[in-house]
Design a protein around this motif. Structure first.
Motif, PDB file in Angstrom:
ATOM      1  N   ILE A  51       0.951  -1.331   0.179  1.00 13.27           N
ATOM      2  CA  ILE A  51       0.012   0.139  -0.122  1.00 13.27           C
ATOM      3  C   ILE A  51       0.863   1.240   0.028  1.00 13.27           C
ATOM      4  O   ILE A  51       0.690   2.089  -0.635  1.00 13.27           O
ATOM      5  N   GLY A  52       1.898   1.198   0.909  1.00  7.62           N
ATOM      6  CA  GLY A  52       2.764   2.302   0.880  1.00  7.62           C
ATOM      7  C   GLY A  52       3.720   2.442  -0.534  1.00  7.62           C
ATOM      8  O   GLY A  52       3.659   3.801  -0.964  1.00  7.62           O
ATOM      9  N   ALA A  53       4.077   1.503  -1.181  1.00  5.92           N
ATOM     10  CA  ALA A  53       4.757   1.851  -2.134  1.00  5.92           C
ATOM     11  C   ALA A  53       3.822   2.043  -3.511  1.00  5.92           C
ATOM     12  O   ALA A  53       4.306   2.688  -4.270  1.00  5.92           O
ATOM     13  N   SER A  54       2.522   1.837  -3.361  1.00  2.80           N
ATOM     14  CA  SER A  54       1.517   2.222  -4.275  1.00  2.80           C
ATOM     15  C   SER A  54       1.095   3.680  -3.985  1.00  2.80           C
ATOM     16  O   SER A  54       0.183   4.109  -4.549  1.00  2.80           O
ATOM     17  N   LYS A  55       1.796   4.415  -2.889  1.00  7.91           N
ATOM     18  CA  LYS A  55       1.192   5.599  -2.803  1.00  7.91           C
ATOM     19  C   LYS A  55      -0.160   5.843  -2.273  1.00  7.91           C
ATOM     20  O   LYS A  55      -0.743   6.878  -2.258  1.00  7.91           O
ATOM     21  N   LYS A  59      -3.777   8.550   2.383  1.00  5.46           N
ATOM     22  CA  LYS A  59      -5.011   8.487   2.062  1.00  5.46           C
ATOM     23  C   LYS A  59      -5.833   7.388   2.895  1.00  5.46           C
ATOM     24  O   LYS A  59      -6.967   7.587   3.417  1.00  5.46           O
ATOM     25  N   MET A  60      -5.094   6.187   2.943  1.00  3.82           N
ATOM     26  CA  MET A  60      -5.940   5.101   3.607  1.00  3.82           C
ATOM     27  C   MET A  60      -5.761   5.414   5.121  1.00  3.82           C
ATOM     28  O   MET A  60      -6.654   4.916   5.820  1.00  3.82           O
ATOM     29  N   SER A  61      -4.678   5.947   5.700  1.00  2.00           N
ATOM     30  CA  SER A  61      -4.372   6.228   6.993  1.00  2.00           C
ATOM     31  C   SER A  61      -5.585   7.279   7.525  1.00  2.00           C
ATOM     32  O   SER A  61      -6.173   7.174   8.361  1.00  2.00           O
ATOM     33  N   ILE A  81      -6.791  -1.616   8.458  1.00  2.00           N
ATOM     34  CA  ILE A  81      -8.133  -1.413   9.094  1.00  2.00           C
ATOM     35  C   ILE A  81      -8.852  -0.996   7.691  1.00  2.00           C
ATOM     36  O   ILE A  81     -10.076  -1.185   7.488  1.00  2.00           O
ATOM     37  N   THR A  82      -8.544   0.227   7.177  1.00  2.00           N
ATOM     38  CA  THR A  82      -9.115   0.639   6.032  1.00  2.00           C
ATOM     39  C   THR A  82      -9.392  -0.178   4.812  1.00  2.00           C
ATOM     40  O   THR A  82     -10.572  -0.271   4.249  1.00  2.00           O
ATOM     41  N   SER A  83      -8.274  -0.878   4.374  1.00  2.00           N
ATOM     42  CA  SER A  83      -8.459  -2.008   3.309  1.00  2.00           C
ATOM     43  C   SER A  83      -9.435  -3.011   3.758  1.00  2.00           C
ATOM     44  O   SER A  83     -10.106  -3.606   2.862  1.00  2.00           O
ATOM     45  N   SER A  84      -9.634  -3.325   4.947  1.00  2.00           N
ATOM     46  CA  SER A  84     -10.648  -4.537   5.410  1.00  2.00           C
ATOM     47  C   SER A  84     -12.116  -4.144   5.306  1.00  2.00           C
ATOM     48  O   SER A  84     -12.900  -4.863   5.182  1.00  2.00           O
ATOM     49  N   ILE A  85     -12.220  -2.796   5.172  1.00  2.00           N
ATOM     50  CA  ILE A  85     -13.575  -2.141   5.062  1.00  2.00           C
ATOM     51  C   ILE A  85     -13.723  -1.766   3.726  1.00  2.00           C
ATOM     52  O   ILE A  85     -14.823  -2.164   3.118  1.00  2.00           O
ATOM     53  N   THR A  86     -12.959  -1.066   2.923  1.00  2.00           N
ATOM     54  CA  THR A  86     -13.219  -0.487   1.607  1.00  2.00           C
ATOM     55  C   THR A  86     -12.866  -1.497   0.448  1.00  2.00           C
ATOM     56  O   THR A  86     -12.972  -1.077  -0.412  1.00  2.00           O
ATOM     57  N   LYS A  87     -12.033  -2.284   1.032  1.00  2.00           N
ATOM     58  CA  LYS A  87     -11.262  -3.421   0.039  1.00  2.00           C
ATOM     59  C   LYS A  87     -10.354  -2.606  -1.050  1.00  2.00           C
ATOM     60  O   LYS A  87      -9.755  -3.139  -2.256  1.00  2.00           O
ATOM     61  N   GLY A  94      -8.323  -6.470  -2.284  1.00  2.00           N
ATOM     62  CA  GLY A  94      -7.945  -6.808  -0.866  1.00  2.00           C
ATOM     63  C   GLY A  94      -7.649  -8.164  -0.437  1.00  2.00           C
ATOM     64  O   GLY A  94      -7.526  -9.206  -0.994  1.00  2.00           O
ATOM     65  N   LEU A  95      -6.904  -8.114   0.772  1.00  2.00           N
ATOM     66  CA  LEU A  95      -6.517  -9.450   1.499  1.00  2.00           C
ATOM     67  C   LEU A  95      -7.832 -10.442   1.712  1.00  2.00           C
ATOM     68  O   LEU A  95      -8.731  -9.893   1.968  1.00  2.00           O
ATOM     69  N   PRO A  96      -7.562 -11.779   1.538  1.00  2.00           N
ATOM     70  CA  PRO A  96      -8.538 -12.669   1.626  1.00  2.00           C
ATOM     71  C   PRO A  96      -8.761 -12.609   3.241  1.00  2.00           C
ATOM     72  O   PRO A  96      -7.722 -12.493   4.120  1.00  2.00           O
ATOM     73  N   GLU A  97     -10.117 -12.847   3.768  1.00  2.00           N
ATOM     74  CA  GLU A  97     -10.400 -12.817   5.303  1.00  2.00           C
ATOM     75  C   GLU A  97      -9.813 -14.015   5.812  1.00  2.00           C
ATOM     76  O   GLU A  97      -9.532 -15.020   5.304  1.00  2.00           O
TER      77      GLU A  97
END
Lengths: 393, 373
Positions: A51-55, A59-61, A81-87, A94-97
């Motif tokens: 996520i960091g490398a993708s800049k 925004k996600m923080s 936390i953001t990715s697990s909500i917004t995907k 996003g990551l598999p649950e």
């Protein structure tokens, strides 16, 4: 690398169809028993790095801060936390649950809070592999405690997979894991050559496999190929940085969203960041593992990693690297997201004074680009390189 | 009048705790052992004839600490280090660092390298909910006892340990009674006085503290409950001992009836049960009382505990006083606030730049909460 990682995430995406379980695990966590149980390990921290490398980190923080998380806490947690909500994610969907969570506090106490949050969200079991901090001494009771937890961990995995632990496979996984760590060390050791065939920026990239899949054959194969390439470069004196003149050591996590910029910036001064304390963490405790008794010795090895020891011991490790890689300067990333890595850096500077090399401190964050001031960092790097150049004259 | 005199003792010590400790050392010659956290097993130190006290981070400026810690350290950690480096703790003989959060963990290293005092790390487990970790906890306390014995050439007898356990239990009971009395009749003692009492007890000679506390409780018990109609507030967080916070609240027709603070109930909550194995007895209190969010006692402990306290003390609103840069407490906040919303309990979160300074923004935020109640 991209192909292997793509396959890994695709397999994880279809884990249910393949009848496999998914465990989210911290970056310093004991992954080998998961591999032996055919459980797919997923690393939210590795995802954070992507996520960091993708800049996307800032925004996600910010999204997580809107939910009530503080501006001043670890950005990996907020990204996850953001990715697990917004995907939203560099990994499609996003990551598999997770089916379970494995958390080892050998890297920080933050992961404990992080995994508690996700255990509540996903309502899945959480196992904590608790590694007492080694300020000065690894005590007998701590050894007994971690070794007993290894057994507890295996019982946890048996309970939540409904399968008996595969000790036979574990033996093979242990050997492969150790072999991968030795190869990884050999890869990093090539940087001792002048000019260095790889930089820390390369190491940050190639790191993904030793973190996520150690214990699998594919990792051994990958690092063997990489090592061969690096040895060829060494034999032909091909450096990663054109006309390498100055050699530097990096401390702390990378600034994932500014890797290229930093790499170019240092290269413009003919400086190569030849080594770092971060990627070394995945091969720093090889000597503590008994190849024939991986399960019986991994507790101590996982407890005594670079981030779980006292500041003076960290300084000793840095001194060893300064000598081994024959560096001209040390660049410390004071990482607002990582207190256990960053607090103590000023004292490390004092403890390594006898090495007589200049130290640059850059204040930033591993993924949150809002905490990075380009002009300030650029000025500081230029001034630092001036000092190094003058000392050489 | 008697109550006022008695309270003044606590107020004075809470205002100048280090001056009190310096005097105590001069008077008694006792070995002064500072600690950074409520996980310090004070019973062991008392049984060795030493004087345990809490290092409060009294400093408001961090010019010396800044040479060792980045500005994104919380004010407790920076302040404690400043206290240690500045000479304010010139009476300090030894320091105890129970393992807590990442910041205190590194503070221990920095302290060991820079402050001249005997140094004890108590390597407590992080998870407190397994039999294995509880048994490790007992062994860690056993090691600490042995280290103290060796360092000071003393023998810590079971008889002395039983005495110190009993003394600390009596102190905890008295503090708990005081809090209960205040919860029932908030007007009998001001919030800032209550917090001063706890703070003072953390540094006082424990027998003297018991005597003074008993006298205070006896006076307060005689007061008749008046059935106050004020709004009932609970403060949640790590440290909140600034007297002005309580004045701001009380000026808005509200009162603090409970807290879950390290500078409050977390210090005295839970008693040590009688057990054959004294280290186990001490450990069990630590694993069963309100745990610090840097420790693990199940994934829902903090919110369930807060919900329980809200119901027990008929709380109208929760004031979260979170210290800037404190990760363990701030990570729990979003999920806890969601639970409060489900319960219909109002709350407000105030982020404190420094635990010992109040700014206008904090004042305004607290006022806002109280006005919408």
């Amino acid at each position: 690398m991209k192909r292997i990682m793509r396959r890994y995430y695709t397999e994880a995406k279809y884990a249910k169809l393949l009848g496999k379980k998914i465990a989210w695990i911290t970056s310093g966590g004991p992954v080998e028993p998961l591999i032996a149980m055919n459980i797919i390990p997923i690393y939210p921290e590795n995802h954070g790095a992507m996520i960091g490398a993708s800049k996307l980190g800032g925004k996600m923080s910010e999204f997580a801060e809107g939910l009530g998380y503080s501006q001043d806490v670890c950005s990996y947690v907020k990204d996850d936390i953001t990715s697990s909500i917004t995907k939203e994610s560099p990994v499609p969907g996003g990551l598999p649950e997770p089916d379970m969570l494995i958390c080892s506090n050998n890297i920080c106490g933050t992961v404990l809070k992080w995994y508690e949050i996700q255990a509540r969200k996903f309502n899945v079991p959480l196992f904590i592999y608790d590694t007492p901090f080694v300020h000065t001494e690894f005590t007998d009771e701590a050894r007994e405690y971690v070794n007993e937890q290894t057994k507890e961990y295996i019982r946890f995995l048996e309970k939540h997979t409904g399968k008996k632990f595969n000790y036979k496979k574990m033996k093979k996984v242990g050997h492969l894991s150790l072999e991968a760590m030795r190869l990884w060390k050999a890869v990093l050791d090539t940087a001792a050559h002048k000019p260095s065939p790889l930089t820390a920026f390369d190491a940050f990239f190639h790191l993904a496999l030793i973190v996520t899949l150690r214990g699998k054959k594919v990792v051994v194969r990958y690092y063997k190929t990489l090592l061969k390439e690096l040895n060829e470069r060494t034999a032909h004196n091909i450096g990663a940085v054109d006309n390498e003149k100055y050699r530097l050591l990096w401390d702390n996590l990378p600034i994932w969203f500014r890797m290229r910029w930093l790499s170019d910036k240092f290269a413009s001064h003919q400086a190569a960041l030849v080594a770092d304390t971060y990627t070394q963490a995945w091969c720093g405790v090889i000597d503590l593992i008994d190849e024939n008794d991986f399960l019986g010795t991994m507790g101590e090895a996982y407890t005594r990693i670079h981030l779980n020891v006292g500041v003076d011991q960290m300084a000793d490790t840095i001194k060893t690297f300064i000598k081994q890689y024959d560096v001209d300067g040390l660049v410390m990333h004071s990482n607002r997201s990582c207190k256990p890595y960053s607090f103590g850096q000023y004292d490390i500077q004092k403890l390594i004074r006898e090495m007589d090399i200049p130290v640059l401190m850059i204040e930033a964050d591993m993924t949150d680009d809002r905490k990075f001031s380009e002009s300030q960092v650029e000025t500081r790097i230029d001034a630092f390189m001036e000092v190094i150049k003058q000392r050489r004259k | 009048m008697k109550k006022e005199n008695n309270l003044q003792v606590f107020r004075d010590i809470a205002r100048e705790p280090y001056a009190y400790l310096r005097q105590l050392k001069q008077k008694t010659g006792k070995v002064m052992v500072g600690s950074t956290c409520t996980y310090t097993p004070e019973e062991i130190l008392l049984a060795a004839g030493l004087h345990p006290f809490r290092i409060f981070a009294q400093s408001k400026e961090f010019s010396l600490a800044d040479a060792h810690l980045q500005a994104y350290g919380c004010s407790m950690v920076r302040g404690m280090l400043e206290d240690g480096l500045s000479g304010d703790l010139d009476f300090l003989d030894a320091v105890v660092f129970p393992h807590a959060c990442d910041s205190i963990q590194r503070l221990s290293d920095i302290w060991r390298l820079n402050v001249k005092s005997l140094h004890f790390d108590v390597l407590l487990p992080v998870k407190l909910d397994s039999e294995l970790s509880k048994s490790y906890f007992v062994k860690v306390l056993g090691r600490f006892k042995k280290e103290v014995e060796e360092a000071f050439s003393v023998e810590i007898s079971d008889a002395n340990l039983r005495k110190s356990i009993a003394l600390m239990n009596r102190l905890r009971t008295l503090l708990s009674t005081l809090y209960e009395l205040r919860s029932q009749s908030p007007e009998i003692i001001g919030g800032s006085d209550l917090t001063a009492v706890v703070k003072a007890v953390m540094v006082m000679d424990k027998e003297e503290a018991e005597k003074q506390l008993q006298a205070l409780v006896d006076v307060l018990k005689q007061k008749q409950p008046s059935g106050s109609a004020k709004k009932r507030i609970l403060i949640s967080g790590s440290v909140c001992s600034h007297p002005d916070i309580y004045h701001i609240i009380e000026n808005k027709n509200a009162v603090v009836v409970w807290d879950d603070l390290c500078s409050g109930t977390r210090y005295f909550e839970g008693l040590i049960e009688q057990e054959e194995d004294l280290m186990a007895a001490i450990a069990h209190r630590f694993t069963e009382r309100y745990v610090c969010p840097a420790k693990h006692l199940g994934v829902k402990f903090q919110m369930e505990n807060l919900k329980k306290l809200i119901l027990e003390h008929r709380v109208d609103a929760v004031l979260f006083m979170l210290l800037k840069f404190c990760e363990p407490f701030s990570f729990d906040f979003p999920d806890i606030k969601n639970e409060l919303e489900k319960m219909g309990v109002r709350y407000i979160m105030v982020e404190m730049d420094q635990h010992n300074k109040i700014d206008e923004q904090m004042r305004t935020r607290i006022d806002t909460l109280l006005e919408i109640l």
